[in-house]
Design a protein around this motif. Structure first.
Motif, PDB file in Angstrom:
ATOM      1  N   TYR A 130       0.827  -1.259  -0.006  1.00  0.00           N
ATOM      2  CA  TYR A 130       0.082  -0.033   0.001  1.00  0.00           C
ATOM      3  C   TYR A 130       0.894   1.326   0.071  1.00  0.00           C
ATOM      4  CZ  TYR A 130      -3.584  -3.316   1.464  1.00  0.00           C
ATOM      5  OH  TYR A 130      -4.574  -4.590   1.497  1.00  0.00           O
ATOM      6  N   GLY A 131       0.782   1.971  -0.994  1.00  0.00           N
ATOM      7  CA  GLY A 131       1.465   3.405  -1.059  1.00  0.00           C
ATOM      8  C   GLY A 131       0.831   4.366  -1.708  1.00  0.00           C
ATOM      9  N   VAL A 132       1.864   5.492  -1.723  1.00  0.00           N
ATOM     10  CA  VAL A 132       1.597   6.940  -2.392  1.00  0.00           C
ATOM     11  C   VAL A 132       2.658   6.987  -3.574  1.00  0.00           C
ATOM     12  CG1 VAL A 132       1.217   9.317  -2.031  1.00  0.00           C
ATOM     13  CG2 VAL A 132       0.183   7.764  -0.512  1.00  0.00           C
ATOM     14  N   GLY A 133       2.277   7.221  -4.487  1.00  0.00           N
ATOM     15  CA  GLY A 133       3.391   7.331  -5.505  1.00  0.00           C
ATOM     16  C   GLY A 133       3.937   9.280  -5.885  1.00  0.00           C
ATOM     17  N   ILE A 134       4.865   9.290  -6.308  1.00  0.00           N
ATOM     18  CA  ILE A 134       5.353  10.634  -6.428  1.00  0.00           C
ATOM     19  C   ILE A 134       4.548  11.391  -7.324  1.00  0.00           C
ATOM     20  CG2 ILE A 134       6.876  10.251  -8.333  1.00  0.00           C
ATOM     21  CD1 ILE A 134       8.866  12.272  -7.023  1.00  0.00           C
ATOM     22  N   LEU A 135       3.826  10.846  -8.371  1.00  0.00           N
ATOM     23  CA  LEU A 135       2.951  11.603  -9.426  1.00  0.00           C
ATOM     24  C   LEU A 135       1.524  11.452  -8.964  1.00  0.00           C
ATOM     25  CD1 LEU A 135       3.259  13.240 -12.048  1.00  0.00           C
ATOM     26  CD2 LEU A 135       3.070  10.962 -13.405  1.00  0.00           C
ATOM     27  N   PRO A 136       0.907  12.580  -8.455  1.00  0.00           N
ATOM     28  CA  PRO A 136      -0.315  12.678  -8.086  1.00  0.00           C
ATOM     29  C   PRO A 136      -1.497  12.898  -9.073  1.00  0.00           C
ATOM     30  CG  PRO A 136       0.480  14.914  -7.421  1.00  0.00           C
ATOM     31  CD  PRO A 136       1.602  13.880  -8.350  1.00  0.00           C
ATOM     32  N   LEU A 137      -1.387  11.972 -10.034  1.00  0.00           N
ATOM     33  CA  LEU A 137      -2.486  12.280 -10.992  1.00  0.00           C
ATOM     34  C   LEU A 137      -3.447  11.153 -11.522  1.00  0.00           C
ATOM     35  CD1 LEU A 137      -0.447  14.006 -13.544  1.00  0.00           C
ATOM     36  CD2 LEU A 137      -2.071  15.099 -12.235  1.00  0.00           C
ATOM     37  N   GLY A 138      -3.683  10.455 -10.328  1.00  0.00           N
ATOM     38  CA  GLY A 138      -4.328   9.126 -10.262  1.00  0.00           C
ATOM     39  C   GLY A 138      -4.056   8.135  -9.508  1.00  0.00           C
ATOM     40  N   GLY A 139      -4.190   6.719  -9.974  1.00  0.00           N
ATOM     41  CA  GLY A 139      -3.668   5.449  -9.007  1.00  0.00           C
ATOM     42  C   GLY A 139      -4.110   4.536  -9.423  1.00  0.00           C
ATOM     43  N   TYR A 140      -3.609   3.477  -9.047  1.00  0.00           N
ATOM     44  CA  TYR A 140      -3.830   1.970  -9.728  1.00  0.00           C
ATOM     45  C   TYR A 140      -3.655   0.924  -8.452  1.00  0.00           C
ATOM     46  CZ  TYR A 140       1.371   1.065  -9.528  1.00  0.00           C
ATOM     47  OH  TYR A 140       2.533   0.906  -9.160  1.00  0.00           O
ATOM     48  N   VAL A 141      -4.481  -0.161  -9.042  1.00  0.00           N
ATOM     49  CA  VAL A 141      -4.440  -1.356  -8.223  1.00  0.00           C
ATOM     50  C   VAL A 141      -3.663  -2.456  -9.151  1.00  0.00           C
ATOM     51  CG1 VAL A 141      -5.651  -3.375  -7.252  1.00  0.00           C
ATOM     52  CG2 VAL A 141      -6.449  -1.092  -7.045  1.00  0.00           C
ATOM     53  N   ARG A 142      -2.503  -3.066  -8.735  1.00  0.00           N
ATOM     54  CA  ARG A 142      -1.867  -4.006  -9.552  1.00  0.00           C
ATOM     55  C   ARG A 142      -2.337  -5.563  -9.020  1.00  0.00           C
ATOM     56  NH1 ARG A 142      -0.237  -7.108 -12.552  1.00  0.00           N
ATOM     57  NH2 ARG A 142       2.041  -7.485 -13.223  1.00  0.00           N
ATOM     58  N   MET A 143      -2.950  -5.945 -10.231  1.00  0.00           N
ATOM     59  CA  MET A 143      -3.611  -7.327  -9.921  1.00  0.00           C
ATOM     60  C   MET A 143      -2.787  -8.475 -10.534  1.00  0.00           C
ATOM     61  SD  MET A 143      -7.360  -6.710 -10.041  1.00  0.00           S
ATOM     62  CE  MET A 143      -7.549  -4.868 -11.091  1.00  0.00           C
ATOM     63  N   LEU A 144      -2.643  -9.785 -10.081  1.00  0.00           N
ATOM     64  CA  LEU A 144      -1.639 -10.657 -10.746  1.00  0.00           C
ATOM     65  C   LEU A 144      -2.222 -11.010 -11.947  1.00  0.00           C
ATOM     66  CD1 LEU A 144       0.438 -12.936 -10.521  1.00  0.00           C
ATOM     67  CD2 LEU A 144      -1.084 -14.369  -9.341  1.00  0.00           C
ATOM     68  N   GLY A 145      -1.530 -10.873 -12.906  1.00  0.00           N
ATOM     69  CA  GLY A 145      -1.853 -11.428 -14.481  1.00  0.00           C
ATOM     70  C   GLY A 145      -2.813 -10.293 -15.039  1.00  0.00           C
ATOM     71  N   GLN A 146      -2.723  -9.058 -14.643  1.00  0.00           N
ATOM     72  CA  GLN A 146      -3.702  -8.127 -15.375  1.00  0.00           C
ATOM     73  C   GLN A 146      -2.698  -6.897 -15.843  1.00  0.00           C
ATOM     74  OE1 GLN A 146      -4.143  -4.807 -14.018  1.00  0.00           O
ATOM     75  NE2 GLN A 146      -5.883  -4.420 -15.740  1.00  0.00           N
ATOM     76  N   ASN A 147      -3.138  -6.413 -17.114  1.00  0.00           N
ATOM     77  CA  ASN A 147      -2.325  -5.572 -17.760  1.00  0.00           C
ATOM     78  C   ASN A 147      -3.279  -4.760 -18.473  1.00  0.00           C
ATOM     79  OD1 ASN A 147      -0.669  -3.963 -19.437  1.00  0.00           O
ATOM     80  ND2 ASN A 147       0.945  -5.038 -18.459  1.00  0.00           N
ATOM     81  N   ASP A 148      -3.136  -3.227 -18.476  1.00  0.00           N
ATOM     82  CA  ASP A 148      -4.108  -2.679 -19.410  1.00  0.00           C
ATOM     83  C   ASP A 148      -3.861  -2.705 -20.854  1.00  0.00           C
ATOM     84  OD1 ASP A 148      -5.227  -1.820 -16.842  1.00  0.00           O
ATOM     85  OD2 ASP A 148      -4.234   0.027 -16.700  1.00  0.00           O
ATOM     86  N   ASP A 149      -2.923  -3.079 -21.098  1.00  0.00           N
ATOM     87  CA  ASP A 149      -2.640  -3.178 -22.587  1.00  0.00           C
ATOM     88  C   ASP A 149      -2.771  -4.431 -23.176  1.00  0.00           C
ATOM     89  OD1 ASP A 149      -1.349  -2.871 -25.127  1.00  0.00           O
ATOM     90  OD2 ASP A 149       0.548  -2.129 -24.479  1.00  0.00           O
TER      91      ASP A 149
END
Length: 709
Positions: A74-93
């Motif tokens: 669980y974290g906060v990234g340096i670029l505050p323009l959204g967010g994401y959930v990284r799921m096993l075997g999932q890619n937006d492309d």
């Protein structure tokens, strides 16, 4: 200056409020992103998908802060323009299908790892980790993808529910003035008229008025139910919004004004009221003018108009003191009387030609006398408009409206000599009885005309100089008849440049934008030492000539307003019961959702320009101002943003959630994922569109692309 002096000069209360507003706005926007990603995360976990990361912001270059808890970081990234959930075997492309499959296959064979057989894009079979995203049936993946949008809709409602519980300060749908020649002016709306209905919206608020008018089509009239302030009558009228003066539809009304003055700076700078500002209690309310009680803005304006050339005595009720008296009632502030001098009008000394009538007010003396749009008034009572043959001035179009208003107080009848459109110069005389005018009219923007309210006509002051008044700044600058003004720029002393940054660029004056009336309005109440810089087209020269002209007072002309800084009327919207609050919240959420679709529809049809879009900077600024107006206002703004995010994110554009739903729908029908090549091209196109859109809105936000609305 020593440090102690600097520290003492800081308004720490205002600084603290501003800081809290920034923090509240940032927290609100961050929370919207959080609940969107939380929706994806919770449904994914409920469907048994392994989630490796839950991020607010993007960890570009690995820069982030956070903590690993169980299997999820669980974290906060340096670029505050959204967010994401990284799921096993999932890619937006979609081009990464093979990589998704390999990642899902990696843990197959490990102890305790359940497996499942799936079909790949080419019909091949794969055994993958049962907890991977691609192992889940299509309907579950659809739930996961749509969960973010659903959460945004839910929390849009929650934001509105809380807002209407604590109360939202809002402007009622009351008019304080109209733009000369605009649709509302033509329809006869006046100060303190109340709009009771806009089409099917009953008891609307001013924000709803702006929204409904903006989202109308080019040929879609709007029906209004109006309660007239002067008679109490209720009228139903139809108004066609216009895009002639701005690229977005408008009817030309100003927001409602109260008789309460600003707490800080209760008088506008460089006005007669500013000269006695030390006697005016901040936040006080005007109760009487020259002994005449006034209860609303139109009544105060009427007394000021009638006494424009004379000093006036203003009675003010100071703000009530905090606490209660012996009876438990709130104590009232004391009454203060202040005398304010007349507000002499500023001028430069140019006599500009009066153009044809561009608009006629319904029910006005001009309409009753049979005047038409396109008619040109050339003389009144035998005296010509503009310059006389001996070089003297007949009726000066600059002051014509005020002169006729003075005559209208006595019910005078004037003989208008007019030249009809397409009459080949033949004139006719029309008698018109002037009406009494107890309101002031001034142009709202550069494309607004001047007006003569006693007649009920609007007209442009044309840009070619007809005459120059003796001993005026224009004569000293050696301007002459025949000069054509191509642009005007207000120059103020350097110490005031920040307050007048809106005039940083010259204002175009052309045959398509006869902006002289707007220029005259802009030079009223400017700092001493201000000038106008003209670009002059002279004697057929190829390039315009720049000429600086001073601004002086016209001892025979006056502005009705004395410089009192009126505040908007604000009423608190809230529900008395939970049921009423829920009903109001649902209505607000529904309007926010449908408004996005309506806006996009108008955008596609060309009724609204793309420059009306706003990016992250615009949203952040709007959030800040919402926070400054109180928590209720901020929450209602977050309702709008959350609804916007829900709708936009669910559009069928690849890389957005809506695009993923399209690919999943295809998979549900075909029984296997879409072809990687086709899906990849579509995804690249969607990504390119989003990147271009982001660059465009950032360009608008930072001013690299002019909005020109």
């Amino acid at each position: 200056m020593c440090l102690n002096t600097v520290v003492a000069s800081i308004d720490w209360a205002a600084y603290g409020v501003g800081t809290l507003a920034i923090l509240a706005a940032a927290a609100g926007l961050g929370f919207i992103i959080f609940v969107h990603e939380l929706g994806h995360f919770l449904v994914a976990k409920a469907c048994g998908v392994k989630c490796d990361k839950f991020m607010i912001g993007f960890d570009i270059g690995g820069y982030k802060i956070g903590r690993q808890i169980g299997e999820t970081y669980y974290g906060v990234g340096i670029l505050p323009l959204g967010g994401y959930v990284r799921m096993l075997g999932q890619n937006d492309d979609p081009r990464m299908n093979e990589e998704q499959i390999r990642e899902s296959e990696a843990s197959v064979g490990e102890e305790g790892v359940a497996t499942k057989e799936i079909i790949g894009p080419k019909g091949e079979k794969h055994v993958v980790d049962a907890r991977s995203y691609i192992a889940k049936p299509v309907w579950q993946r659809m739930l996961i993808i749509s969960a973010g949008v659903v959460m945004n809709v839910i929390f849009a409602f929650v934001f509105a529910l809380v807002a209407f519980r604590i109360g939202v300060p809002s402007m009622p749908c009351i008019v304080s003035g109209t733009d000369p020649g605009a649709p509302a002016w033509v329809a006869g709306l006046q100060a303190d008229d109340t709009i009771l209905r806009i089409d099917d919206i009953k008891n609307p608020w001013y924000d709803q008025l702006r929204n409904e008018v903006t989202l109308t089509g080019n040929d879609d009239p709007v029906e209004f139910e109006i309660k007239k302030a002067r008679t109490g009558d209720i009228e139903t009228i139809t108004i066609q919004p216009s895009r002639e003066r701005r690229k977005i539809a408008q009817i030309g009304v100003a927001n409602p004004l109260s008789l309460k003055l600003r707490k800080k700076e209760p008088a506008r700078a460089f006005t007669p009221a500013a000269a006695v500002e030390d006697q005016i209690p901040g936040g006080s309310t005007v109760t009487a003018i020259n002994g005449t009680p006034v209860a609303k803005y139109s009544e105060a304006q009427a007394v000021l108009v009638e006494n424009a050339s004379q000093p006036v005595s203003i009675t003010l009720a100071a703000p009530a003191e905090e606490g209660t008296d012996a009876k438990g009632e709130t104590s009232q502030g004391e009454l203060v009387k202040v005398e304010i001098a007349p507000n002499t009008a500023e001028y430069v000394g140019l006599v500009m030609p009066m153009g044809p009538i561009t608009a006629i007010q319904e029910g006005s003396p001009a309409e009753q006398a049979g005047l038409k749009v396109g008619d040109r008034i050339v003389a009144i009572d035998g005296k010509p408009i503009g310059m006389l043959e001996d070089g003297a001035v007949g009726w000066d179009p600059r002051t014509l409206g005020d002169k006729l208003s003075e005559m209208g107080r006595d019910g005078a009848t004037v003989e208008l000599e007019i030249v009809r459109e397409n009459s080949e110069g033949t004139s006719e005389t029309v008698p018109v009885q002037l009406r009494k005018v107890d309101w002031a009219e001034k142009p709202f923007n550069p494309k607004s005309p001047a007006s003569a309210p006693a007649l009920g006509v609007a007209y442009y002051l044309l840009r070619e100089v007809e005459g120059v008044l003796p001993d005026s700044p224009a004569q000293k600058a050696k301007l002459k008849p025949g000069d054509k003004i191509a642009s005007a720029k207000l120059l103020v002393p350097e110490e005031y440049s920040k307050e007048y940054k809106g005039w940083k660029e010259p204002l175009e004056v052309s045959d398509d934008q006869q902006a002289w009336a707007h220029v005259l309005a802009a030079i009223q109440d400017v700092p001493p030492g201000s000038e106008l810089e003209f670009e002059i087209e002279r004697d057929g020269a190829k390039d315009p000539v720049k000429v600086k002209v001073g601004i002086a007072e016209d001892a025979n002309s006056f502005n009705a307003e004395r410089g009192l800084a009126w505040t908007p009327i604000l009423e608190v919207r809230s529900g008395a019961t939970l049921g009423e609050q829920a009903s109001m919240a649902w209505s607000e959420t529904k309007d926010a959702l449908t408004s996005v679709y309506r806006f996009l529809n108008r955008l596609v049809q060309g009724d609204i320009p793309a420059t009306a879009l706003g990016g992250p900077i615009t949203i952040a600024k709007a959030s800040y101002f919402g926070a400054m107006e109180g928590p209720g206002r901020l929450l209602l703004f977050l309702t709008l943003i959350s609804a916007n995010l829900a709708v936009v994110n669910f559009l069928p554009i690849p890389v957005l959630d809506g695009g993923h739903m399209v690919f999943l729908a295809y998979e549900a029908v075909k029984g296997r994922p879409a072809n990687e090549n086709i899906a990849g091209v579509m995804n690249l196109a969607g990504l390119a569109f989003i990147v271009c859109l982001m660059l465009f809105v950032f360009g608008l936000d930072f001013g690299f692309i002019p909005r020109n609305l």
